[in-house]
Design a protein around this motif. Structure first.
Motif, PDB file in Angstrom:
ATOM      1  N   ILE A  35       0.875  -1.192   0.000  1.00  0.00           N
ATOM      2  CA  ILE A  35       0.000   0.000   0.000  1.00  0.00           C
ATOM      3  C   ILE A  35       0.902   1.228   0.000  1.00  0.00           C
ATOM      4  O   ILE A  35       1.845   1.308   0.802  1.00  0.00           O
ATOM      5  CB  ILE A  35      -0.891   0.047   1.268  1.00  0.00           C
ATOM      6  N   ILE A  36       0.596   2.179  -0.885  1.00  0.00           N
ATOM      7  CA  ILE A  36       1.405   3.403  -0.958  1.00  0.00           C
ATOM      8  C   ILE A  36       0.535   4.647  -0.766  1.00  0.00           C
ATOM      9  O   ILE A  36      -0.507   4.798  -1.409  1.00  0.00           O
ATOM     10  CB  ILE A  36       2.119   3.525  -2.346  1.00  0.00           C
ATOM     11  N   ASP A  37       0.998   5.536   0.127  1.00  0.00           N
ATOM     12  CA  ASP A  37       0.392   6.867   0.236  1.00  0.00           C
ATOM     13  C   ASP A  37       1.509   7.896   0.262  1.00  0.00           C
ATOM     14  O   ASP A  37       2.680   7.544   0.472  1.00  0.00           O
ATOM     15  CB  ASP A  37      -0.493   6.983   1.487  1.00  0.00           C
ATOM     16  N   ASP A  38       1.130   9.171   0.037  1.00  0.00           N
ATOM     17  CA  ASP A  38       2.158  10.210   0.080  1.00  0.00           C
ATOM     18  C   ASP A  38       2.595  10.493   1.504  1.00  0.00           C
ATOM     19  O   ASP A  38       3.777  10.648   1.785  1.00  0.00           O
ATOM     20  CB  ASP A  38       1.700  11.490  -0.657  1.00  0.00           C
ATOM     21  N   LEU A  39       1.622  10.552   2.451  1.00  0.00           N
ATOM     22  CA  LEU A  39       2.025  10.790   3.829  1.00  0.00           C
ATOM     23  C   LEU A  39       1.013  10.273   4.833  1.00  0.00           C
ATOM     24  O   LEU A  39      -0.145  10.004   4.484  1.00  0.00           O
ATOM     25  CB  LEU A  39       2.287  12.282   4.078  1.00  0.00           C
ATOM     26  N   VAL A  40       1.482  10.076   6.060  1.00  0.00           N
ATOM     27  CA  VAL A  40       0.569   9.831   7.182  1.00  0.00           C
ATOM     28  C   VAL A  40       0.670  11.039   8.110  1.00  0.00           C
ATOM     29  O   VAL A  40       1.761  11.488   8.428  1.00  0.00           O
ATOM     30  CB  VAL A  40       0.870   8.514   7.952  1.00  0.00           C
ATOM     31  N   ASP A  41      -0.495  11.552   8.507  1.00  0.00           N
ATOM     32  CA  ASP A  41      -0.533  12.723   9.398  1.00  0.00           C
ATOM     33  C   ASP A  41      -1.139  12.268  10.732  1.00  0.00           C
ATOM     34  O   ASP A  41      -0.416  11.846  11.634  1.00  0.00           O
ATOM     35  CB  ASP A  41      -1.348  13.832   8.712  1.00  0.00           C
ATOM     36  N   SER A  42      -2.472  12.298  10.848  1.00  0.00           N
ATOM     37  CA  SER A  42      -3.098  11.762  12.070  1.00  0.00           C
ATOM     38  C   SER A  42      -3.035  10.239  12.072  1.00  0.00           C
ATOM     39  O   SER A  42      -3.124   9.602  13.120  1.00  0.00           O
ATOM     40  CB  SER A  42      -4.558  12.210  12.146  1.00  0.00           C
ATOM     41  N   GLY A  43      -2.951   9.655  10.883  1.00  0.00           N
ATOM     42  CA  GLY A  43      -2.951   8.202  10.750  1.00  0.00           C
ATOM     43  C   GLY A  43      -4.340   7.616  10.503  1.00  0.00           C
ATOM     44  O   GLY A  43      -4.485   6.407  10.326  1.00  0.00           O
ATOM     45  N   VAL A  44      -5.365   8.475  10.443  1.00  0.00           N
ATOM     46  CA  VAL A  44      -6.750   7.991  10.278  1.00  0.00           C
ATOM     47  C   VAL A  44      -6.918   7.239   8.950  1.00  0.00           C
ATOM     48  O   VAL A  44      -7.476   6.139   8.914  1.00  0.00           O
ATOM     49  CB  VAL A  44      -7.748   9.180  10.375  1.00  0.00           C
TER      50      VAL A  44
END
Ligand SMILES: O=P(O)(O)OC[C@H]1O[C@H](OP(=O)(O)OP(=O)(O)O)[C@H](O)[C@@H]1O
Ligand SMILES: Nc1nc2[nH]cnc2c(=O)[nH]1
Ligand SMILES: [Mg+2]
Length: 160
Positions: free
Chosen positions: A89-98
């Protein structure tokens, strides 16, 4: 609320995605990649090229809805990935993690990787490239444009 901004250029994003791909080589090979739309799509394309991965699916999570404030909803599933076994799984970023938490619940056997991680989201990702302070808003290249800035000298002429 973010008090600082971190601007990421196309070049930097490409370098960071290649570095992530290089780390991921040891965790693969992967049967396929699931990109979290929309921010994960360009990083996923770069990583897919590096890892020679041709099976790409997307999952779409909307975390902010004006009617259902704060309740994340999945508007598209990654059907090709099953329970996530063998998938990345790829995303650009995790912030809160929700977002990451919801996607991990749906694909529990997949490896989760992203380019940038803020402290609150850091424990939810398996791999990331750069840690960013929680109070910093990351500006991605697709969100920004070069802007004309008047020279300092012209500003002092205006004042005189
Ligand atoms: O860890 P979180 O607090 O959930 O935040 C991280 C998510 O927020 C952004 O996506 P966004 O929902 O803004 O949608 P987008 O990718 O379509 O821009 C980013 O691309 C991550 O997916
Ligand atoms: N562009 C952008 N989207 C986000 N979504 C959650 N945090 C961020 C951030 O720092 N930058
Ligand atoms: Mg996103």
């Amino acid at each position: 609320m973010a008090t600082n901004y971190a601007t990421v250029t196309w070049d930097q994003l490409h370098r960071d995605a290649r570095q992530l791909a290089s780390t991921l080589m040891a965790r693969g090979p992967f049967r396929g990649i699931v990109a979290i739309t929309r921010g994960g799509m360009i990083p996923a394309a770069i990583i897919a090229r590096e890892l020679d991965c041709r099976l790409i699916d997307t999952i779409s999570v909307v975390t902010y809805d004006e009617e259902k404030m704060g309740e994340p909803s999945v508007v598209k599933n990654a059907d090709a990935a099953g329970d996530g076994e063998g998938f990345l799984i790829i995303d650009d970023l995790v912030d809160s993690g929700v977002t990451a938490q919801l996607v991990r619940k749906m694909l529990p056997k997949a490896v989760f990787a992203c380019l940038y991680a803020k402290p609150a989201g850091r424990p939810i990702t398996d791999i990331f490239v750069v840690e960013v302070p929680q109070d910093t808003w990351v500006l991605f290249p697709w969100d920004t444009a070069p802007l004309f800035i008047p020279p300092l000298a012209s500003k002092s002429v205006e004042k005189a």
